[in-house]
Write a protein that holds these residues in place. Structure first.
Motif, PDB file in Angstrom:
ATOM      1  N   GLN A 251      -4.506  12.959  23.741  1.00 21.42           N
ATOM      2  CA  GLN A 251      -5.191  12.025  22.828  1.00 21.42           C
ATOM      3  C   GLN A 251      -5.954  12.731  21.702  1.00 21.42           C
ATOM      4  O   GLN A 251      -5.955  12.276  20.558  1.00 21.42           O
ATOM      5  N   GLN A 252      -6.601  13.848  22.024  1.00 30.09           N
ATOM      6  CA  GLN A 252      -7.480  14.496  21.053  1.00 30.09           C
ATOM      7  C   GLN A 252      -7.000  15.868  20.574  1.00 30.09           C
ATOM      8  O   GLN A 252      -7.512  16.393  19.584  1.00 30.09           O
ATOM      9  N   GLY A 253      -6.059  16.443  21.269  1.00 29.25           N
ATOM     10  CA  GLY A 253      -5.516  17.728  20.846  1.00 29.25           C
ATOM     11  C   GLY A 253      -6.503  18.882  20.935  1.00 29.25           C
ATOM     12  O   GLY A 253      -7.368  18.928  21.827  1.00 29.25           O
ATOM     13  N   ASN A 254      -6.392  19.770  19.972  1.00 28.77           N
ATOM     14  CA  ASN A 254      -7.232  20.965  19.981  1.00 28.77           C
ATOM     15  C   ASN A 254      -8.704  20.689  19.680  1.00 28.77           C
ATOM     16  O   ASN A 254      -9.567  21.524  19.954  1.00 28.77           O
ATOM     17  N   VAL A 255      -8.992  19.530  19.121  1.00 26.10           N
ATOM     18  CA  VAL A 255     -10.396  19.174  18.867  1.00 26.10           C
ATOM     19  C   VAL A 255     -11.137  19.162  20.196  1.00 26.10           C
ATOM     20  O   VAL A 255     -12.254  19.703  20.333  1.00 26.10           O
ATOM     21  N   TYR A 256     -10.501  18.562  21.188  1.00 23.61           N
ATOM     22  CA  TYR A 256     -11.076  18.492  22.534  1.00 23.61           C
ATOM     23  C   TYR A 256     -11.154  19.880  23.172  1.00 23.61           C
ATOM     24  O   TYR A 256     -12.214  20.263  23.737  1.00 23.61           O
ATOM     25  N   LEU A 257     -10.082  20.643  23.079  1.00 20.14           N
ATOM     26  CA  LEU A 257     -10.041  21.952  23.734  1.00 20.14           C
ATOM     27  C   LEU A 257     -10.998  22.959  23.097  1.00 20.14           C
ATOM     28  O   LEU A 257     -11.675  23.721  23.801  1.00 20.14           O
ATOM     29  N   LYS A 258     -11.065  22.981  21.794  1.00 19.68           N
ATOM     30  CA  LYS A 258     -11.963  23.923  21.121  1.00 19.68           C
ATOM     31  C   LYS A 258     -13.432  23.637  21.428  1.00 19.68           C
ATOM     32  O   LYS A 258     -14.253  24.555  21.508  1.00 19.68           O
ATOM     33  N   GLU A 259     -13.742  22.373  21.602  1.00 19.94           N
ATOM     34  CA  GLU A 259     -15.130  22.004  21.864  1.00 19.94           C
ATOM     35  C   GLU A 259     -15.549  22.332  23.290  1.00 19.94           C
ATOM     36  O   GLU A 259     -16.662  22.844  23.527  1.00 19.94           O
ATOM     37  N   HIS A 260     -14.676  22.041  24.228  1.00 20.20           N
ATOM     38  CA  HIS A 260     -15.047  22.185  25.639  1.00 20.20           C
ATOM     39  C   HIS A 260     -14.501  23.459  26.312  1.00 20.20           C
ATOM     40  O   HIS A 260     -15.073  23.904  27.313  1.00 20.20           O
ATOM     41  N   PHE A 261     -13.418  24.015  25.774  1.00 15.64           N
ATOM     42  CA  PHE A 261     -12.801  25.197  26.387  1.00 15.64           C
ATOM     43  C   PHE A 261     -12.416  26.213  25.291  1.00 15.64           C
ATOM     44  O   PHE A 261     -11.242  26.529  25.095  1.00 15.64           O
ATOM     45  N   PRO A 262     -13.413  26.708  24.599  1.00 13.75           N
ATOM     46  CA  PRO A 262     -13.153  27.552  23.433  1.00 13.75           C
ATOM     47  C   PRO A 262     -12.490  28.900  23.725  1.00 13.75           C
ATOM     48  O   PRO A 262     -11.918  29.508  22.823  1.00 13.75           O
TER      49      PRO A 262
END
Length: 273
Positions: A251-262
């Protein structure tokens, strides 16, 4: 018996002398001819002519040898062309085109700026439909910026959800049929993830465990293998394990991953070799 010249006198003696001289000339000619025979047909001819022939034969053999060596390079080139193909693509012993894909990765060990590379060799004889899809995704630069969201040491490294949700949607409903499993999920092999029969889309995993053969019975058919850079694969950041939510990545792509799992290791770019 020799006839003394002084015993011949007068006309008759002259005639006899002339006859004698003629015979003598004939004898001399015969003697010269006999002496000449060995030169033309005897040992001299044998030794001289055969020596010259032997010399010629040796020179000819040397010339042929030099010619053969000069031809070796072109013949080798032809063999190489047949092996590699007209466009330079390498081929295996069966003459089948081999596809090599290089992956450049970032955030190795979770360290920003730490990069590396590994190469996957496609194996169409193992999984023809899977290889076709893998190469299709590569040509579309699909893997670029994909995060390895599931890293389980001594088991698998999973990735293949695009960082752009819009891009992912285009592939999510485009599943391919299964390939029969003809090669085991050995360490270093790469397979598509599935959620059931005929559900392969874009997610893949790299086998990093040595005891993953049990996946064969589950229908995971390897499409290729890492032929260089397994040490790089071993540096994928693994502290997050299975924490990232696949649903939120969709749903959110890398926006989600970069924020929570950088610190996740990710694919910077890929290219065909």
């Amino acid at each position: 018996m020799a006839i003394p010249v002084t015993s011949v006198k007068g006309n008759s003696g002259k005639a006899a002398r002339d006859t004698f001289l003629k015979k003598l000339v004939v004898l001399l000619i015969i003697s010269l001819c006999c002496a000449a025979v060995p030169h033309f047909f005897g040992e001299k001819k044998k030794s001289g002519t055969l020596e010259e022939y032997a010399k010629f034969e040796k020179e000819y053999a040397n010339a042929m040898s030099r010619g053969s060596k000069q031809k070796e390079a072109p013949l080798s080139d032809v063999a190489q062309i047949k092996k590699e193909g007209k466009d330079g693509d390498s081929k295996n012993e069966e003459g089948t085109k081999e596809t090599l894909i290089e992956f450049e990765v970032g955030n190795l060990s979770g360290i920003e700026g730490k990069t590396g590379k590994f190469v996957i060799k496609m194996q169409p004889t193992w999984s023809p439909l899977g290889v076709e899809r893998f190469e299709e995704l590569t040509k579309a630069s699909f893997w670029d910026e994909c995060r390895a969201f599931r890293v389980l040491p001594k088991f698998v490294i999973q990735l293949g959800i695009n960082g752009d949700p819009d891009v992912q949607k285009k592939w999510r409903g485009n599943a391919i049929k299964d390939d029969p499993v003809v090669h085991s999920n050995e360490r270093g092999t790469v397979s598509f993830a599935t959620s059931g029969s005929n559900t392969r889309t874009t997610q893949i995993f790299i086998n990093v465990g040595k005891k993953n053969a049990f996946l064969d019975k589950e229908g995971f058919s390897p499409v290729g293998e890492v032929i260089s850079g397994m040490d790089v694969v071993g540096e994928f950041y693994s502290e997050y394990r299975e924490q990232p939510s696949q649903g939120k990545i969709q749903q959110q792509g890398n926006v989600y991953l970069k924020e929570h799992f950088p610190e996740l290791t990710y694919i910077k770019k890929t290219r065909f070799l």
